[in-house]
Design a protein around this motif. Structure first.
Motif, mmCIF file in Angstrom:
data_model
loop_
_atom_site.group_PDB
_atom_site.id
_atom_site.type_symbol
_atom_site.label_atom_id
_atom_site.label_comp_id
_atom_site.label_asym_id
_atom_site.label_seq_id
_atom_site.Cartn_x
_atom_site.Cartn_y
_atom_site.Cartn_z
ATOM 1 N N UNK A 53 -7.031 30.795 -12.820
ATOM 2 C CA UNK A 53 -8.224 30.864 -13.664
ATOM 3 C C UNK A 53 -8.862 29.485 -13.830
ATOM 4 N N UNK A 54 -8.026 28.474 -13.984
ATOM 5 C CA UNK A 54 -8.535 27.111 -14.135
ATOM 6 C C UNK A 54 -9.292 26.668 -12.891
ATOM 7 N N UNK A 55 -8.786 27.011 -11.728
ATOM 8 C CA UNK A 55 -9.476 26.664 -10.485
ATOM 9 C C UNK A 55 -10.830 27.359 -10.413
ATOM 10 N N UNK A 56 -10.891 28.592 -10.895
ATOM 11 C CA UNK A 56 -12.180 29.281 -10.925
ATOM 12 C C UNK A 56 -13.175 28.579 -11.827
ATOM 13 N N UNK A 57 -12.731 28.221 -13.028
ATOM 14 C CA UNK A 57 -13.626 27.522 -13.960
ATOM 15 C C UNK A 57 -14.094 26.187 -13.390
ATOM 16 N N UNK A 58 -13.168 25.428 -12.805
ATOM 17 C CA UNK A 58 -13.535 24.125 -12.247
ATOM 18 C C UNK A 58 -14.493 24.270 -11.073
ATOM 19 N N UNK A 59 -14.314 25.321 -10.293
ATOM 20 C CA UNK A 59 -15.256 25.572 -9.202
ATOM 21 C C UNK A 59 -16.638 25.864 -9.764
ATOM 22 N N UNK A 60 -16.688 26.637 -10.844
ATOM 23 C CA UNK A 60 -17.969 26.928 -11.480
ATOM 24 C C UNK A 60 -18.621 25.708 -12.101
ATOM 25 N N UNK A 61 -17.808 24.726 -12.497
ATOM 26 C CA UNK A 61 -18.338 23.480 -13.062
ATOM 27 C C UNK A 61 -18.717 22.471 -11.977
ATOM 28 N N UNK A 62 -18.570 22.850 -10.733
ATOM 29 C CA UNK A 62 -18.918 21.989 -9.597
ATOM 30 C C UNK A 62 -18.064 20.708 -9.562
ATOM 31 N N UNK A 63 -16.797 20.846 -9.929
ATOM 32 C CA UNK A 63 -15.889 19.709 -9.801
ATOM 33 C C UNK A 63 -15.639 19.454 -8.321
ATOM 34 N N UNK A 64 -15.880 18.227 -7.890
ATOM 35 C CA UNK A 64 -15.760 17.906 -6.468
ATOM 36 C C UNK A 64 -14.323 17.609 -6.070
ATOM 37 N N UNK A 65 -13.611 16.874 -6.912
ATOM 38 C CA UNK A 65 -12.210 16.512 -6.663
ATOM 39 C C UNK A 65 -11.397 17.034 -7.842
ATOM 40 N N UNK A 66 -10.345 17.801 -7.556
ATOM 41 C CA UNK A 66 -9.512 18.399 -8.600
ATOM 42 C C UNK A 66 -8.101 17.856 -8.469
ATOM 43 N N UNK A 67 -7.606 17.237 -9.535
ATOM 44 C CA UNK A 67 -6.249 16.684 -9.536
ATOM 45 C C UNK A 67 -5.282 17.663 -10.189
ATOM 46 N N UNK A 68 -4.156 17.918 -9.494
ATOM 47 C CA UNK A 68 -3.090 18.775 -10.017
ATOM 48 C C UNK A 68 -1.778 18.010 -9.921
ATOM 49 N N UNK A 69 -1.357 17.398 -11.012
ATOM 50 C CA UNK A 69 -0.097 16.649 -11.035
ATOM 51 C C UNK A 69 1.028 17.548 -11.525
ATOM 52 N N UNK A 70 1.118 18.735 -10.949
ATOM 53 C CA UNK A 70 2.102 19.744 -11.305
ATOM 54 C C UNK A 70 2.815 20.213 -10.049
ATOM 55 N N UNK A 71 4.032 20.731 -10.226
ATOM 56 C CA UNK A 71 4.790 21.210 -9.070
ATOM 57 C C UNK A 71 5.395 22.573 -9.369
ATOM 58 N N UNK A 72 5.541 23.358 -8.296
ATOM 59 C CA UNK A 72 6.137 24.679 -8.402
ATOM 60 C C UNK A 72 6.326 25.259 -7.016
ATOM 61 N N UNK A 73 6.537 26.573 -6.904
ATOM 62 C CA UNK A 73 6.745 27.206 -5.601
ATOM 63 C C UNK A 73 5.424 27.537 -4.915
#
Length: 415
Positions: free
Chosen positions: A251-271
């Protein structure tokens, strides 16, 4: 180059393992009780000892986390923590849906992430069926769909326990034409000394809520990007000790795409989660560049996601001498290195602290990349990435390698 602006943080951090710790009753991403291993000086251990300690710590801490939250969390088919009793499916056909219902699965809801043209169905499991077994069964019942647990993702570099920072960062007026940077993390607290427009949205209970990890990452990204940038912060944790789910990240990626974020940082880890994978791929197709930390599970650990996903720019951390952190992940997916040790943002009251971990290296790369790629434009992606490669100082083996990637970016940042 200008250093990174200061931000309020708690007392000094030791080397970070970047695995889930046991939350205190207060909950939330900052309510993490730090185990003894976090106090070990990894730099003084042999590589074999580091690998053994990290492997043991990972198993112990994941098991402890699931045991502590067994009413809400269980292991999935690959022994990764996920929300109990829930599966997510994309690409669900009508006949598949009927077969699943006949087998005892119940549709909780169906959600559309409009900005990514992505739909997923949330299924409740038949009573008493373990999550891992259910994943395999539902995949067989729905062969055309992608099935995933609602996995939990954790910071790839932590901070000591601290009370909530309280106030969120105030929206400020950034300069015209500045970079649009996205952040998926905790909420962001006050950012003194930075000129940036800050917009926040919550994707978990109690979010957006200012957190130490997200605040530090935001300050590093904005400092590396320069003045006038706009920050869009998606808080996927809030006050929920079992926050940071795959569905929240999608959902966060969808919102950020709608906000026209050009570079998205994800300092999280998982599978490697199918829903997160699909959301990232669709955000990339719309022009977003995703930067992620490689994680701190050590060189012997399997690649962490989303850093290992195709097209994501995976970032490792180095010390002040340009040596890779002993706890940093390795692999062919590593794209760049950045400072990940002895980063020294200021704390409240004029105090200073140091932070460590690949969590804090990734935003330095994201900030520098945002200078070259300030707004989504798929046709300019290759030029921007090649420009960043041109800035990198080669480390390790000549050319790109699985330890340092293309080399060191933003080497004098954060000091």
């Amino acid at each position: 180059m200008a250093g990174v602006a200061m931000v309020a943080l708690p007392a000094a951090a030791m080397p970070q393992i970047g695995l889930p710790s046991l939350p205190t009753p207060r909950g939330g991403i900052d309510g993490l009780a730090r185990p003894l291993l976090d106090t070990l000086d990894l730099d003084r251990l042999s590589p074999d000892a580091v690998a053994r300690q990290l492997r043991s710590a990972r198993l112990d801490r994941l098991t402890g986390f699931v045991r502590t939250h067994r009413d809400r969390v269980e292991f999935d088919a690959v022994r990764a923590p996920a929300l109990r009793g829930v599966l997510l499916a994309t690409g669900v056909a009508g006949a598949d849906r009927a077969r699943a219902i006949a087998a005892g699965y119940r549709i909780i809801d169906e959600e559309v992430i409009a900005e990514l043209d992505l739909t997923f169905v949330r299924f409740a499991l038949p009573e008493g069926l373990p999550l891992g077994k259910a994943q395999r069964q539902l995949a067989a019942l729905m062969p055309a769909a992608e099935i995933a647990a609602d996995n939990l993702y954790f910071p790839s570099g932590g901070l000591p326990p601290a009370a909530s920072l309280g106030a969120l960062a105030a929206a400020q007026t950034g300069g015209p034409g500045g970079a649009r940077i996205g952040l998926i993390d905790s909420g962001v607290g006050p950012l003194p000394g930075l000129s940036a427009r800050v917009v926040q949205k919550g994707f978990a209970t109690g979010a957006p809520r200012a957190g130490d990890h997200g605040t530090a990452v935001a300050a590093l990204a904005l400092g590396a990007a320069g003045s006038g940038s706009a920050l869009y912060a998606a808080d996927v944790y809030g006050t929920d000790a079992t926050g940071g789910t795959a569905s929240a990240i999608a959902r966060a990626l969808g919102w950020l795409s709608g906000q026209q974020a050009a570079v998205i940082n994800i300092s999280l880890v998982g599978p490697d989660n199918a829903l997160v994978h699909a959301a990232i791929a669709r955000a990339q197709a719309k022009g977003a560049l995703i930067v992620a930390a490689v994680g701190n599970d050590g060189p012997a650990a399997p690649p962490a996601f989303p850093a290992a996903q195709f097209g994501v720019l995976a970032v490792t951390g180095v010390d002040t001498s340009g040596r890779v952190l002993p706890e940093a992940g390795r692999g062919k997916h590593v794209a760049f290195a950045a400072p990940g040790r002895s980063l020294a943002p200021a704390a409240g009251g004029g105090k200073s602290v140091t932070v460590r971990g690949t969590s804090f290296a990734a935003p330095l790369v994201a900030g520098r990349l945002a200078q070259l790629y300030p707004a989504p434009a798929p046709g300019r992606i290759e030029t921007a990435v090649r420009g960043l490669i041109g800035q990198a100082r080669d480390l390790g083996r000549k050319g790109r390698d699985p330890v340092y990637g293309h080399g060191l970016v933003c080497g004098d940042c954060g000091r």
